[in-house]
Design a protein around this motif. Structure first.
Motif, PDB file in Angstrom:
ATOM      1  N   LEU A 391       0.827  -1.213   0.000  1.00  0.00           N
ATOM      2  CA  LEU A 391       0.000   0.000   0.000  1.00  0.00           C
ATOM      3  C   LEU A 391       0.858   1.259   0.000  1.00  0.00           C
ATOM      4  CD1 LEU A 391      -2.748  -1.176   2.515  1.00  0.00           C
ATOM      5  CD2 LEU A 391      -3.046  -0.815   0.076  1.00  0.00           C
ATOM      6  N   SER A 392       1.941   1.227   0.817  1.00  0.00           N
ATOM      7  CA  SER A 392       2.770   2.433   0.880  1.00  0.00           C
ATOM      8  C   SER A 392       3.516   2.656  -0.430  1.00  0.00           C
ATOM      9  CB  SER A 392       3.756   2.344   2.042  1.00  0.00           C
ATOM     10  OG  SER A 392       4.743   1.380   1.779  1.00  0.00           O
ATOM     11  N   GLU A 397       4.261   5.475  -5.518  1.00  0.00           N
ATOM     12  CA  GLU A 397       4.258   5.518  -6.988  1.00  0.00           C
ATOM     13  C   GLU A 397       3.134   6.419  -7.510  1.00  0.00           C
ATOM     14  OE1 GLU A 397       4.218   1.462  -8.252  1.00  0.00           O
ATOM     15  OE2 GLU A 397       6.246   1.174  -7.465  1.00  0.00           O
ATOM     16  N   SER A 398       1.977   6.371  -6.837  1.00  0.00           N
ATOM     17  CA  SER A 398       0.859   7.223  -7.257  1.00  0.00           C
ATOM     18  C   SER A 398       1.223   8.688  -7.087  1.00  0.00           C
ATOM     19  CB  SER A 398      -0.395   6.917  -6.432  1.00  0.00           C
ATOM     20  OG  SER A 398      -0.762   5.590  -6.611  1.00  0.00           O
ATOM     21  N   PHE A 468       6.351   9.247   1.717  1.00  0.00           N
ATOM     22  CA  PHE A 468       5.867   7.922   1.298  1.00  0.00           C
ATOM     23  C   PHE A 468       7.038   6.979   1.049  1.00  0.00           C
ATOM     24  CE2 PHE A 468       1.670   9.721  -0.654  1.00  0.00           C
ATOM     25  CZ  PHE A 468       1.216   9.960   0.633  1.00  0.00           C
ATOM     26  N   LYS A 469       8.101   7.531   0.490  1.00  0.00           N
ATOM     27  CA  LYS A 469       9.269   6.704   0.200  1.00  0.00           C
ATOM     28  C   LYS A 469       9.890   6.204   1.509  1.00  0.00           C
ATOM     29  CE  LYS A 469      13.463   6.488  -2.472  1.00  0.00           C
ATOM     30  NZ  LYS A 469      14.525   7.203  -3.126  1.00  0.00           N
ATOM     31  N   ALA A 516      -4.678   8.910  -8.316  1.00  0.00           N
ATOM     32  CA  ALA A 516      -4.007   8.416  -9.534  1.00  0.00           C
ATOM     33  C   ALA A 516      -4.777   7.240 -10.106  1.00  0.00           C
ATOM     34  CB  ALA A 516      -2.585   7.998  -9.203  1.00  0.00           C
ATOM     35  N   GLY A 517      -6.076   7.235  -9.879  1.00  0.00           N
ATOM     36  CA  GLY A 517      -6.872   6.048 -10.214  1.00  0.00           C
ATOM     37  C   GLY A 517      -7.466   6.035 -11.601  1.00  0.00           C
TER      38      GLY A 517
END
Lengths: 608, 97
Positions: A391-392, A397-398, A468-469, A516-517
């Protein structure tokens, strides 16, 4: 830097040995450079047709032909003079019609001209040139002669591009085999041996798929009636249709990997667990496993029960980024050959992943279900960490994808602004060098706008991307440690804490992922894309017509542009509203589960 | 040694952290070693270990060298498993059962 590059190249075979997940970027850069430099050079050397000024003679009842097989971009210039003897005619034919002409069958020409005594002239054409035959036919009673000079230059032909790609693929394959030899694989090991038929099957499929577009093209060309006014356009569109169909087929082919004596559900559950603990991102979609191999490639694994076991099958797939690249390449039309090359590469990569990564994990003993309490707990920790990491990293990436998308959108807006301001400046000022001024205004405004937007976007997005990274790295490290059975260092958060803390981040991750969906609702994404593209085209044409003084048609085009923009905005709003509703539902479900978890934990520990 | 002040409402994360550290060890752990590994100050550590012992999650063992060691009880092991099971269920989009 040079030493580093050389080391990378030297270690290319090592990298290729583990290549299903990562490809050597230096090798890819070499292929790109080879394409950029090699295609024009080879096209001009081997595909171009040059004929110095010379006198040609054509006997009665015969013909003289010149073939231009460019299959790409180029330019043809023909000059003729000094015609004597019988009148003759010059026709332009595509390949199929040329064969019909030679066989004495009815044919369809693309241009026709009679040349008689004293005629002279020249003709030229430039652009996308497929397959062209220039035929001079003498149907007269005596010999005809003419001075002819031909300069046909191919600049970007698909033939050398295909040759370079095939050579690069062969070199990559050879390096892979060398890597296998260097790794001193046990060739008596059935698992190692099982790679060979898988690889052969993939190579055979790729060969067939590479030839399929040509087959479809020839099929369409020969099936087209002689009097059907398509000419080479039929062949060209047949080839590109063939490319498109082949790209779709390459993502639909399902291959059998092996037959296993286990129930499908248990087999897939064990495989998913093993791939997860090895660090792969695995999602379960009904009775199918989706495994992400790289940033563009993915594999779908399914299991089908038969009377004497279960067949494990796989299919090539792509990540949203991979599919985006495919759609954009296909949409441009001329990018279709590249889309096919990419899809065939993905097919081979998937096949290598299936035989090198999936197959060994299928032959391991089943993951024990009734385990001792400790092992069972560890298994659950690994699963939770793996899911958290998935998920992370998807959120990471999103976030990156959103940032890059915004940069692209802003750059496109900058370009549009540049064109509009440049055109307006050109039409409004009355100076001698207004062209230069307009160009300067256009470029300066576009670059300034894009640079400011880029800076602002980076300032807004980069901190979140880094955050996030950092989470992905933390969860990845914990997963690796847990799989290795190691303890965290003193003072480091426990795996439990890490997972529990990641729960607080989940709403943020889910929100970013949802933004980003595009590929979760591809209909809207494509609709907005096509509407925006149409609006851009109509606006550009309208503006150019308007400036050229064709006010009425310019106005119509600009009105169409405005209507398309409004439709795009309206579709975008509907899409966003749907995404928001979906997100709201997901978040409320998440919060509900999180609260239930907290109260259950408190009840267990405190006994309330 | 003075009896530590009992906890009213323990922090779940600290409880889970101590449970996890003990769960990872094959042998009972020295108190000082567990305190360092759990990254809590001594006062907090004493209160939590007392509370956990009171609830039967951990047990104190005296050894010949005079140092107290702590170990996870079967109840503590089961409790930790339950916690992990719940977070696993929640992260996989299920309600904790």
């Amino acid at each position: 830097m040079e030493g580093r590059t050389l080391t990378r190249l030297k270690g290319a075979s090592d990298l290729l040995n583990g290549w299903p997940e990562r490809t050597n970027r230096v090798l890819i850069a070499i292929v790109v450079v080879a394409l950029l430099l090699g295609v024009p050079a080879l096209s001009m050397t081997f595909v171009s047709v040059h004929l110095d000024r010379q006198t040609i003679t054509i006997e009665p009842g015969s013909y003289y032909s010149i073939h231009f097989g460019f299959y790409g971009f180029g330019k043809i210039e023909i000059t003729h003079s000094g015609i004597s003897g019988s009148d003759f005619y010059m026709v332009e034919l595509d390949r199929v019609n040329f064969y019909r002409f030679v066989a004495g069958k009815p044919y369809q020409d693309t241009s026709y001209g009679i040349m008689g005594f004293g005629n002279s002239g020249s003709s030229s054409e430039a652009g996308f040139i497929w397959d062209k035959y220039l035929v001079l036919v003498n149907d007269g009673p005596s010999t005809a002669s003419a001075e002819l000079e031909v300069d046909g230059r191919a600049y970007m032909s698909m033939l050398p591009a295909a040759a370079i790609l095939v050579t690069a693929s062969a070199a990559g394959y050879w390096l892979g085999r060398q890597g296998d030899k260097k790794a001193r694989l046990d060739m008596t090991d059935p698992l190692v041996m099982a790679r060979i038929p898988g690889r052969k099957k993939a190579l055979k499929t790729i060969t067939v798929l590479s030839l399929l577009p040509v087959g479809i093209m020839l099929g369409i060309a020969t099936a087209t009636p002689t009097d059907f006014p398509l000419s080479s356009a039929g062949e060209v569109s047949g080839f590109f249709l063939g490319l498109f169909v082949t790209v779709i087929i390459s993502f639909q082919l399902r291959f059998r990997l092996t037959k296993v004596r286990a129930a499908p559900t248990q087999l897939l559950a064990d495989l998913a667990y093993r791939l997860r603990v090895s660090g792969y991102r695995v999602t379960k979609d009904g009775s199918r496993l989706n495994v992400q191999i790289s940033s563009t490639s993915a594999i779908h694994i399914t299991a089908k029960q038969v009377s004497d076991g279960t067949w494990v099958r796989y299919k090539t797939s792509a990540t949203p980024s991979g599919f985006s690249i495919m759609i954009i390449l296909s949409f441009t039309g001329l990018g279709l050959p590249l889309a096919l090359a990419l899809s065939l590469f993905m097919l081979y990569r998937t096949s290598a992943f299936a035989s090198m990564r999936v197959l060994p994990r299928l032959s391991q003993l089943p993951v024990p279900q009734e385990q001792e309490i400790k092992a069972d707990t560890r298994m659950m920790i690994v699963e939770s960490l793996s899911e958290g990491r998935r998920l992370s990293s998807e959120a990471y990436e999103s976030a990156r994808s959103n940032y890059h998308d915004s940069v692209i959108i802003m750059t496109v807006i900058g370009m549009v602004l540049s064109v509009i301001l440049g055109t307006l400046t050109f039409s409004q000022i009355d100076a001698e060098d207004r062209g230069r001024i307009a160009l300067a205004v256009g470029i300066l405004s576009g670059v300034t706008f894009s640079a400011i937007c880029w800076f602002l976007l980076a300032a807004r997005s980069k901190p979140q991307i880094s955050e996030f990274k950092a989470w992905t790295t933390k969860l990845d490290a914990a997963l690796t440690r847990e799989v290795a059975g190691q303890n965290p260092s003193d003072g480091d958060p426990s795996s439990f804490e890490l997972i529990a803390n990641s729960f607080k981040e989940m709403p943020k991750w889910l929100k970013t992922r949802r933004r980003a969906g595009g590929f979760r609702q591809p209909f809207f994404w494509l609709l907005i894309f096509f509407l925006s593209y149409g609006a851009f085209e109509a606006g550009l044409m309208g503006l150019s017509w308007w400036v050229a003084g064709q006010r009425s048609i310019g106005t119509v085009a600009i009105i169409i542009c405005i209507v398309l923009v409004l439709c795009a905005v309206f579709s975008n709003r509907i899409w966003k509203r749907r995404l928001d509703q979906e997100l709201e539902k997901t978040l409320s479900g998440w919060n509900e589960r999180y609260e239930a978890l907290r109260s259950e934990m408190e009840r267990l520990l405190v006994g309330e | 040694m003075a009896t530590p002040q009992l906890l009213d409402r323990p922090d779940l994360y600290i409880v889970a952290r101590i449970l996890e550290r003990l769960w990872r060890e094959e042998q009972p752990m020295l108190k000082t070693r567990l305190q360092t590994a759990s990254n809590v100050n001594y006062d907090v550590f004493r209160r939590y270990t007392a509370w956990m012992a009171d609830h039967g999650l951990i047990a104190v063992e005296d050894s010949n060298d005079g140092h107290e060691r702590l170990r996870l009880t079967p109840k503590g092991e089961e409790a930790y498993k339950k916690l992990v099971q719940w977070i696993n269920e929640v992260i996989h989009n299920k309600m904790p059962s």
